[in-house]
Design a protein around this motif. Structure first.
Motif, PDB file in Angstrom:
ATOM      1  N   TYR A  11      95.671  43.979  27.394  1.00 38.43           N
ATOM      2  CA  TYR A  11      94.785  43.964  26.231  1.00 38.43           C
ATOM      3  C   TYR A  11      93.991  45.260  26.156  1.00 38.43           C
ATOM      4  N   ARG A  41      84.938  41.515  22.753  1.00 40.89           N
ATOM      5  CA  ARG A  41      85.867  41.108  21.691  1.00 40.89           C
ATOM      6  C   ARG A  41      86.846  40.070  22.217  1.00 40.89           C
ATOM      7  N   LEU A  45      87.309  36.363  20.700  1.00 41.36           N
ATOM      8  CA  LEU A  45      88.583  35.880  20.151  1.00 41.36           C
ATOM      9  C   LEU A  45      88.853  34.443  20.587  1.00 41.36           C
ATOM     10  N   MET A  51      85.872  34.569  14.531  1.00 35.05           N
ATOM     11  CA  MET A  51      86.952  35.470  14.943  1.00 35.05           C
ATOM     12  C   MET A  51      88.314  34.779  14.951  1.00 35.05           C
ATOM     13  N   ALA A  54      90.993  36.740  13.194  1.00 35.03           N
ATOM     14  CA  ALA A  54      91.328  37.952  13.946  1.00 35.03           C
ATOM     15  C   ALA A  54      92.243  37.635  15.120  1.00 35.03           C
ATOM     16  N   ALA A  55      92.055  36.452  15.728  1.00 33.04           N
ATOM     17  CA  ALA A  55      92.879  36.066  16.872  1.00 33.04           C
ATOM     18  C   ALA A  55      94.346  35.930  16.489  1.00 33.04           C
ATOM     19  N   LEU A  58      96.431  40.042  15.772  1.00 34.56           N
ATOM     20  CA  LEU A  58      96.500  41.160  16.705  1.00 34.56           C
ATOM     21  C   LEU A  58      97.607  42.114  16.254  1.00 34.56           C
ATOM     22  N   ASP A  62      96.270  46.689  19.809  1.00 37.52           N
ATOM     23  CA  ASP A  62      95.665  45.791  20.793  1.00 37.52           C
ATOM     24  C   ASP A  62      96.413  45.799  22.123  1.00 37.52           C
ATOM     25  N   THR A 150     100.669  34.133  17.899  1.00 41.74           N
ATOM     26  CA  THR A 150      99.504  33.827  18.735  1.00 41.74           C
ATOM     27  C   THR A 150      99.492  32.340  19.030  1.00 41.74           C
TER      28      THR A 150
END
Length: 712
Positions: A11, A41, A45, A51, A54-55, A58, A62, A150
């Motif tokens: 990450y 961050r 996540l 967030m 956003a998770a 990616l 990232d 994800t």
């Protein structure tokens, strides 16, 4: 419930590292670019409900740059919780999947964000033949970020920080070896969306304070507006009704003013005269824009603060930077207090670099007082004043290693008594060692003052530019601090600089010795014995530890400094140490005698008379670029710094050329030729040995030659 461990794999600037946290207040410290913001961050996540989108978004940026080619690799953010509540609703978050209802309540649980190639891509990788690099490259080059997914999992037992586990699950890209299985129970069961942990915890993030005034002017980020909105939901609509009616009546009254209506009519007439009836607006009004809704009324509220006792209260933009930042922090902390009132299963407060523009006393007080029994707090900081009051057991230190960063826990494996000693030792000055790239530990003021001066004079660089912190132990108790530098704790280089205290004059007892001379000889012999014992002790202590090394003055700093050929610098301090002309003359004669017993004794006498620290300050004023750095200090600098890059060596040698040749016309050809050799070295056109030969030829007997000799 609190976070006990955070593992980051691939990450951003973390290749594979683990941070450990405890209940209460935790601190993350590290240099710029070490990844403090990335850690926050990562936590957000997983736990911040703002967030969630956003998770699931990616992208290539990232992935850790240390991977080279990211395609096919996984990003894993794994969080471990401890002291899970036995409450049924809390247990349900972590007892999904194949969990048995008869199992004992969980006290420890995991929650993971995994960003991985979709199943069809994993199957293509699994079909790659062993050691077939071309086939693997073909598959990987076709992968795009849209081929990734994800997933959130829980109840995992895989140690993601173990490279062997990663290879088993993800694959070995060097050997082109990928498991035919595409699902692994050890990574945990997928967490259903309706069981999201973000819905059950509260998390408040206080970001680094860059522009507080802008934050207050932005309705989305204004902390005052956030607080008012959170409270507005509790206000009875009947209570707000009279206020909104007053606002409505006020708007009507303003609009009905005779002058307002007159201006409106004049505008309408002017438009018709200019554009004609056909093209004029059908209607036109002047209306008051005073909001009539409760939430919009709140947006018109502003905070006014008085910083002095004169009674004047100014808007946020009128405050000092420190005052504005303190108000911002206060409002965010109150927001966190309101969040905690929701009685979530866990409360988390993340504070990013709270020290900006805030007085050191406030920094220390702030850190000391912000503690909640029902919340876990994590700071990131550059401040030695905050690190001074941090519990060393609750500290994570970030260190850079080329293209990636690592996290260290300085108290790992230490006895409680050792941790207590270190905690007491790390004041605002010494806690600087936690931030440094590398450290030199010294035993006294002389070394602390003069080593940075010697480095600057000879190399043209400060110890700060080299990333080295010179830390004064003020004793020979190095082990109490050096124990921090270890594979289990802080993996940074630490050089110990101390004295062997060998005698440099004849200590044979003689019948003619006066009591003062006899005492001097006995003291010297005692110091020599202590030095020998210290040498044996530190040799055993540092054995097998690649992060520690000890470097010894044969005698003491003052004596070894003169022995290195620096007697003339000491001579220049004589008129400042002594006022009597005869004593100055005698001191000069001793220092220029060429006899170490006389030179060393005189230097130590002068240092004792002035006080070692003050004498070092006097001496520093008389050092030039031709000062000779004692060999043991040069060796300590080389060990602490590690390899000197070509650009850095080039800068050092360019400095030496300027010192020696300057703008002297007669030396211009020599200077030009030498700098050309340095430039060729920097461009990798000649080797280090060629450069050393050029230094020996062009800068014979210069003080830089000893430095270059230590470079391998």
């Amino acid at each position: 419930m609190h976070i006990s461990k955070l593992t980051l794999v691939n990450y951003r600037n973390f290749k594979n590292t683990t941070l450990r946290f405890h209940k209460g207040v935790n601190t993350i410290i590290g240099e710029n670019g070490a990844g403090k913001s990335n850690i926050f961050r990562a936590i957000r996540l997983l736990l911040d409900d703002t967030m969630v989108r956003a998770a699931y978004r990616l992208d290539e940026s990232d992935f850790s740059r240390s991977l080279g080619q990211w395609q096919g690799h996984w990003i894993i953010i794994s969080m471990e919780f401890e002291e899970i509540s036995t409450d049924e609703s809390v247990q349900a978050l972590f007892l999904h999947g194949t969990a048995s209802l008869d199992d004992a309540p969980l006290r420890k649980a995991t929650y993971n964000l995994i960003f991985r190639p979709k199943r069809e891509i994993r199957l293509k990788l699994a079909d790659v033949d062993f050691l077939d690099e071309d086939q693997l490259a073909e598959v990987r080059n076709a992968i795009t970020i849209d081929d990734y997914e994800t997933v959130f999992t829980g109840r995992s037992w895989a140690d993601f920080s173990d490279p062997a586990v990663y290879e088993k699950i993800v694959g070995d890209f060097d050997l082109c070896n990928f498991n035919s299985e595409t699902e692994f129970p050890e990574i945990g069961a997928k967490v259903p969306g309706f069981l999201s942990v973000t819905k059950e915890v509260t998390l408040t993030f206080i970001q680094a304070l860059r522009d507080v005034v802008a934050e207050f002017h932005n309705n989305r980020t204004n902390p005052l507006l956030t607080l008012l909105k959170s409270k507005s939901g509790e206000i009875n609509p009947a209570t707000m009704q009279p206020i909104t009616e007053m606002a409505r009546e006020l708007n009507t009254s303003i609009e009905g003013l005779e002058d307002v209506q007159s201006v409106r009519n004049h505008i309408r007439e002017t438009i018709k005269d200019a554009a004609g009836e056909t093209y004029s607006p059908a209607s036109l009004s002047i209306k008051s824009d005073l909001p009539e809704e409760a939430d919009k009324l709140f947006q018109s509220l502003r905070l006014f603060v008085g910083e002095s006792e004169e009674g004047y209260e100014g808007a946020i933009h009128e405050l000092s930077l420190g005052g504005a930042n303190l108000i911002y922090l206060t409002l965010k902390l109150l927001e966190f207090k309101y969040q905690r009132e929701k009685q979530a299963m866990a409360n988390f407060l993340l504070i990013e670099e709270p020290e900006a523009h805030i007085h050191t006393h406030i920094q220390k007080t702030l850190f000391d007082r912000i503690a909640y029994s029902d919340a876990q707090i994590i700071y990131t900081t550059h401040s030695t004043h905050i690190s001074e009051v941090s519990n060393v057991s609750n500290v994570n230190i970030l260190g850079r290693h080329g293209s990636f960063c690592e996290a260290y826990q300085p108290a790992t494996g230490l006895e409680p008594t050792q941790v207590t000693s270190i905690q007491r030792y790390l004041d605002a000055v010494r806690s600087n060692l936690l931030f440094a790239k590398s450290v030199i530990l010294v035993e006294g003021d002389v070394e602390e003052i003069l080593i940075p001066v010697l480095v600057k004079k000879v190399l043209g660089l400060s110890v700060d530019e080299l990333g080295i912190s010179v830390i004064n132990i003020r004793s020979t108790g190095f082990k109490n601090v050096a124990v921090l530098f270890h594979d289990l704790r802080i993996r940074k280089r630490c050089a110990i600089v101390t004295d062997l205290d060998q005698t440099f004059f004849d200590t044979t007892p003689l019948p003619t010795d006066t009591s003062a001379i006899a005492e001097k000889k006995n003291k010297a012999l005692g110091s020599q014995k202590s030095g020998s014992e210290r040498h044996a002790d530190l040799k055993g202590f540092t054995a097998g530890n690649p992060w520690l090394a000890t470097f010894y003055a044969k005698h003491t700093f003052e004596v070894d400094f003169i022995a290195a050929g620096n007697h003339n610098s000491v001579v220049q301090t004589a008129p400042e140490v002594y006022k009597d002309a005869k004593t100055i003359e005698q001191a000069t004669e001793d220092l220029q005698s060429g006899q170490l017993s006389r030179m060393g004794s005189r230097a130590l006498t002068m240092a004792k008379q002035e006080g070692k620290g003050w004498f070092a300050i006097l001496l520093a004023e008389h050092l030039t670029h031709q000062v000779q750095i004692p060999a043991y200090i040069l060796q300590a600098i080389h060990f602490a710094h590690g390899e000197f890059s070509r650009p850095l060596l080039a800068r050092i040698l360019q400095h030496r050329a300027e010192c020696l040749f300057g703008t002297w016309p007669a030396a211009a050809p020599v200077k030009t030729d030498f700098l050309l050799e340095v430039e060729r070295f920097e461009k990798e056109q000649i080797s280090l040995q060629d450069l050393k030969a050029a230094v020996a030829h062009r800068l014979p007997e210069d003080s830089i030659t000893a430095f270059m000799t230590e470079i391998i």
